[in-house]
Enzyme design. Structure first.
Site, PDB file in Angstrom:
ATOM      1  N   GLU A  88      -6.831   4.921   7.685  1.00 40.75           N
ATOM      2  CA  GLU A  88      -6.603   6.343   7.391  1.00 40.75           C
ATOM      3  C   GLU A  88      -7.820   6.948   6.710  1.00 40.75           C
ATOM      4  OE1 GLU A  88      -2.887   5.711   5.400  1.00 40.75           O
ATOM      5  OE2 GLU A  88      -2.007   5.164   7.333  1.00 40.75           O
TER       6      GLU A  88
ATOM      7  N   HIS B 128      -9.509   1.473   4.635  1.00 39.75           N
ATOM      8  CA  HIS B 128      -8.250   1.604   5.379  1.00 39.75           C
ATOM      9  C   HIS B 128      -8.472   2.548   6.569  1.00 39.75           C
ATOM     10  CE1 HIS B 128      -4.160   2.752   6.376  1.00 39.75           C
ATOM     11  NE2 HIS B 128      -3.786   1.634   5.788  1.00 39.75           N
TER      12      HIS B 128
ATOM     13  N   ASN C 114       0.872  -1.179   0.000  1.00 34.34           N
ATOM     14  CA  ASN C 114       0.000   0.000   0.000  1.00 34.34           C
ATOM     15  C   ASN C 114       0.904   1.223   0.000  1.00 34.34           C
ATOM     16  OD1 ASN C 114      -1.765   2.079   0.530  1.00 34.34           O
ATOM     17  ND2 ASN C 114      -2.223   1.442   2.635  1.00 34.34           N
TER      18      ASN C 114
ATOM     19  N   GLY D  19       4.942   1.304   4.745  1.00 32.71           N
ATOM     20  CA  GLY D  19       6.300   1.860   4.671  1.00 32.71           C
ATOM     21  C   GLY D  19       7.325   0.949   4.003  1.00 32.71           C
TER      22      GLY D  19
ATOM     23  N   GLY E  80       2.516   2.367  10.738  1.00 35.59           N
ATOM     24  CA  GLY E  80       3.501   3.432  10.548  1.00 35.59           C
ATOM     25  C   GLY E  80       4.200   3.843  11.832  1.00 35.59           C
TER      26      GLY E  80
HETATM   27  P1  PGA Z   1       2.785   0.331   7.640  1.00 31.40           P
HETATM   28  O1  PGA Z   1       1.336   0.583   7.005  1.00 31.40           O
HETATM   29  O2  PGA Z   1       3.302  -0.960   7.083  1.00 31.40           O
HETATM   30  O3  PGA Z   1       3.592   1.521   7.223  1.00 31.40           O
HETATM   31  O4  PGA Z   1       2.590   0.257   9.143  1.00 31.40           O
HETATM   32  C1  PGA Z   1       0.446  -0.469   6.799  1.00 31.40           C
HETATM   33  C2  PGA Z   1      -0.856   0.056   6.223  1.00 31.40           C
HETATM   34  O5  PGA Z   1      -1.293   1.147   6.617  1.00 31.40           O
HETATM   35  O6  PGA Z   1      -1.480  -0.600   5.355  1.00 31.40           O
END
Ligand code: PGA
Length: 245
Positions: A97, A95, A9, A231, A173
């Site tokens: 977010e 998601h 992603n 990330g 994240g």
């Molecule tokens: P991350 O994000 O691997 O940076 O923790 C995962 C995601 O939000 O799908």
């Protein structure tokens, strides 16, 4: 046997030439892999360009979101038939977010799932609790609502197109991964919520600070069928290592 999925992603990262270079470099590194599904989810503007490089490869294209109407006066939105037309076979839905910053709810998630289904786009549907919810001891209640409300109205055959991603919000994240035990516990709980006739077929991915160092242990858990990687999917070397866990 459930076929594992490793999905990247990219969120709001990479300009078109960066996205193109990434897949050009990744392709030869993973060309021999045929026992798992690899998905890359660039931003909408980079979908077509990325597809032009991966259309003849074992890497599938995914979007990060979609809108549930087919077309119409919905400025700024992108629909399932539009995604399908540029080569997308997957899309992330709900998601955290999007839930946190863009008002996504279990009800909008459900509409998006039904729209993806109509066009046979595989949905990677995200669920997960916040830190506050975990500390309050309501993780399972939150997940149960997300699953029950999000997946309302599905017929048995529809589940073939459903992938669930368990992403504890506090692990996204932050560098903080859920312990494999914490992840496995919730994955098993989610599987238990699914209709009995499909529960053993649905892939449940883990997401939240997945990296080359922890993917192997996560994948060794009985109910973890892959990873949704943020990330660590932005660098070719680390994403290739995760794919080859
Ligand atoms: P991350 O994000 O691997 O940076 O923790 C995962 C995601 O939000 O799908």
């Amino acid at each position: 046997m459930r076929r594992p999925i490793i999905a990247g992603n990219w969120k709001m990262y990479k300009k078109d030439y960066e996205a193109f270079d990434f897949v050009k470099n990744l392709k030869p590194l993973v060309s021999e892999i045929n026992d798992r599904t690899i998905v890359i989810c660039p931003s909408f503007v980079n979908l077509a360009k990325v597809y032009s490089e991966i259309c003849d490869s074992n890497i599938a294209l995914g979007a990060q979101d979609l809108y549930w109407e087919d077309e119409g006066a919905f400025t700024g939105e992108v629909s399932a038939p539009m995604l399908s037309a540029v080569g997308c076979t997957y899309t992330i839905i709900g998601h955290s977010e999007r839930r946190q910053f863009f008002g996504e709810t279990n009800q909008t998630v459900n509409k998006k799932i039904l729209s993806a289904l109509k066009y046979k786009v595989f949905a990677i549907v995200c669920v997960g609790e916040s830190l506050e919810e975990r500390e309050k001891g309501i993780t399972f209640q939150i997940i149960e609502n997300q699953i029950k409300e999000g997946f309302t109205g599905l017929a048995k055959n529809d589940w073939e197109y459903m992938v669930i991603a368990y992403e504890p919000v506090w692990a996204i994240g932050t560098g903080k991964t859920a312990t494999t035990q914490q992840a496995q516990e919730v994955h098993a709980f989610i599987r238990g919520l699914l209709p009995a006739e499909v529960a053993q077929q649905v892939r449940i991915l883990y997401g939240g600070s997945v990296k080359p160092e922890n993917i192997k242990e996560l994948m060794a858990q009985p109910d973890i069928d892959g990873g949704l990687v943020g990330g660590a999917s932005l660098k070719v070397e680390s994403f290739a290592k995760i794919i080859k866990y």
